[in-house]
Write an enzyme that holds these catalytic residues in place. Structure first.
Site, PDB file in Angstrom:
ATOM      1  N   GLU A 194      47.660  38.152  39.473  1.00 50.94           N
ATOM      2  CA  GLU A 194      48.716  38.934  40.112  1.00 50.94           C
ATOM      3  C   GLU A 194      50.120  38.454  39.754  1.00 50.94           C
ATOM      4  OE1 GLU A 194      50.083  40.713  44.463  1.00 50.94           O
ATOM      5  OE2 GLU A 194      48.283  39.488  44.303  1.00 50.94           O
ATOM      6  N   LYS A 210      46.195  45.078  45.895  1.00 53.12           N
ATOM      7  CA  LYS A 210      45.535  45.301  47.183  1.00 53.12           C
ATOM      8  C   LYS A 210      44.355  46.220  46.942  1.00 53.12           C
ATOM      9  CE  LYS A 210      47.453  42.774  50.151  1.00 53.12           C
ATOM     10  NZ  LYS A 210      46.638  41.742  50.797  1.00 53.12           N
TER      11      LYS A 210
END
Length: 607
Positions: A194, A210
């Site tokens: 990420e 997410k």
């Protein structure tokens, strides 16, 4: 583990050997900037800009708790600095293949295998469910829309950090890997997929993640799973909430109207998991400083929840311990093109990140965080299962060796000291993460004993591997004439070596030394440690008679807690004690005995 000077590898492992040099190796440590309190942050940023202006390279390791201090929110006391920035003279650009070769070249003889052991969580499923129930209450009351709730896995790491990172890297190649040797002897190993934020030429890019689902090894099945994840209403809503949060955060330092979302709900595979990622982009407002960027963005909203401030307050209330570098930030800063400007930089969100302490007794205590974004319709059991899936990045790292016991056995009497052997085996197996079935162990030994020839003493080797399966080998036990001869080993052993304390197949030096003794007509060779203290033989524990009493080396000297050693110490007739045995004590000893569970106590002579 070998100590090493400070360095930092920021690693993009997603490209092949022929791809662009996307990884960066920083060497020539030129100093470290630290922030231990909120008041230290502004001076640190000023010092960072000064160092960059001098042409130094910078690598930042930032704790999640820095965000609470900057926002004036209560935070758990940090176990280390809130921020540290390592300064380096040299940055070498490398391809993914060059990184792999560099990691392999760092191996040292005697390092042994690299892995993790004694994994335990600081939150159990009951506490996890109770925390989620409290989050549901806050969402129902309108305090928050989403909270990222996390807990810690704690463990022991062994072997070289380079080798451990290489193993993790092979399991999960990601664009934001990091292997950093810290000034205090600790290390950070991060395999994060990420991006937090990247600044390049005046443009800011964030890619929040997410939404998680298990990946498949079948491409068509994987495509179906990815499509289902991208279309799932709960995961889409969760992802969109964080996208909106980051759009708002970026908007605080962006040129008006420049914030955009060029990619939404993009599913990517990272090893065993699928992750849903979106991209938010903006133009940095002229005159914005690094302090403004951090004030607007830190910590990343994907690991707090929304709204950020209230979510962080709830996190502080419900999570029992500080996060540390987990969900903080790791990344690089380049010198600016013009004096006073902000240079390019790139920060990742440290998920799937191991924070290791300095080495002690052959291991490093480590911690890795794992968590999930909780919304109103989150199910506690499902979220806990998702956390366990994410944790497989660490818990699925098998230790590729065996734990074994060598027992004296006969068909009529079975295995001598069976209970003691199995207790020691179970303790080591569970430490290294091997499932241990006591009933299966007894059954394997019973079957092996029943197959022995009548009246023939046998040597029986019971072994267990990472799957928990047992194997048994046996052979006739030849008689020995006492006293047996023993020699002194030419090389010393490390007292703090992990594998001297467990009976495993990682024993090349032990097997080589007793075989060398046997080739010279002796039974065994005895080791000293690096402090000149007697430890043990290649296949036996040792007792010396000094000043009228039997004495055996203490476990802290670096030796296996032998079965027969324990029995001799417990037998009042031997009147034995454990202590430090020096070379001088060995030289003036009036008696010498070596023992193991297979042979029992044997009088010995040193030659």
């Amino acid at each position: 583990m070998n100590s090493a000077p400070c360095f930092a590898l920021l690693d993009d492992a997603t490209g092949g050997a022929g791809h662009a040099a996307g990884s960066r190796l920083y060497t020539g440590h030129a100093g470290t900037l630290r922030c231990d309190a909120a008041d230290d942050w502004a001076p640190l940023l000023a010092q960072l800009q000064e160092a960059l202006a001098r042409g130094l390279h910078a690598v930042a390791v930032l704790a999640y708790e820095l965000g609470g201090h900057l926002l004036g929110i209560d935070a758990h006391p940090a176990r280390g600095p809130l921020a540290q920035v390592l300064l380096f003279d040299t940055c070498t650009r490398m391809t993914s293949g060059e990184v792999a070769a560099w990691l392999a070249a760092q191996a040292h003889d005697g390092d042994g295998p690299a892995g993790i052991a004694k994994v335990r969580a600081n939150v159990d499923q009951k506490a996890f469910s109770e925390a989620l129930a409290r989050i549901h209450d806050y969402i129902a009351a309108g305090d928050t829309y989403q909270v990222n709730y996390t807990y810690r896995l704690r463990f022991d790491a062994f072997g070289s950090p380079h080798a451990l990172y290489a193993r993790l890297r092979a399991r999960q190649p990601v664009p934001y890997g990091a292997l950093i040797a810290l000034p205090d002897g600790g290390a950070v190993l991060s395999l994060s997929p990420e991006l937090f934020v990247r600044h390049q030429g005046g443009e800011l890019i964030a890619r929040p993640m997410k939404g998680t689902a298990p990946a498949s090894d079948d491409d068509s099945d994987n495509a179906r799973r990815a499509g289902a994840l991208a279309a799932d209403p709960k995961n889409r809503a969760e992802n969109l909430m964080i996208v909106d949060l980051l759009r708002n955060d970026l908007g605080r330092v962006a040129v008006t109207g420049s914030v955009e979302v060029p990619a939404l709900f993009d599913v990517q595979r990272f090893a065993s998991v699928l992750q849903m990622t979106s991209t938010v982009r903006a133009r940095l407002r002229p005159g914005a400083a690094l302090a403004d960027i951090f004030a607007a963005l830190y910590p990343c909203g994907s690991i707090t929840g929304a709204p950020k401030r209230r979510a962080m307050e709830i996190i502080h209330e419900l999570e029992p311990a500080a996060r540390g570098v987990y969900t903080g930030a790791i990344g690089w800063f380049e010198p600016p093109a013009t004096l006073g400007a902000i240079g390019d930089f790139c920060l990742s969100v440290p998920i799937r990140t191991l924070a290791l302490q300095s080495e002690h007794a052959g291991t490093r205590h480590g911690e890795m965080g794992v968590g999930a974004g909780i919304v109103y319709d989150s199910d506690a059991a499902d979220e806990y299962a998702e956390c366990q899936l994410k944790a497989r990045f660490l818990t699925g790292l098998e230790n590729r060796f065996e734990v074994f016991e060598t027992l004296h056995a006969t068909r009529a009497d079975g295995c001598r000291h069976r209970a003691r052997h199995l207790a020691r085996m179970a303790q080591s197996a569970r430490y290294f993460g091997f499932p241990f079935d006591d009933a299966a162990a007894h059954a394997a030994l019973d079957a092996a004993c029943a197959a022995l020839a009548p009246g023939v003493p046998s040597r029986m080797r019971l072994a267990i591997g990472p799957s928990g399966a047992f194997s048994v080998q046996s052979g006739a036990l030849a008689a020995l004439t006492q006293p047996v001869r023993v020699l002194l080993a030419p090389d010393a052993m490390r007292a703090d070596e992990l594998f001297v304390r467990h009976k495993t197949s990682i024993r090349t030096r032990y097997d080589a030394i007793w075989r060398a003794a046997e080739a010279q007509g002796a039974f065994d060779m005895l080791f000293f440690n690096e402090r000149g203290e007697l430890t043990e033989g290649g296949r036996s524990n040792v007792f010396v008679r000094v000043d009228g009493r039997w004495r055996t080396p203490a476990l802290a000297c670096g030796l296996l807690p032998g079965i027969m050693r324990a029995l001799v110490l417990a037998d009042a007739q031997w009147d034995a004690e454990e202590t430090i045995v020096t070379r001088a004590m060995l030289e003036r000893a009036t008696g010498l005995m070596v023992c193991n569970a297979l042979r029992g106590p044997m009088m010995a002579v040193l030659s």
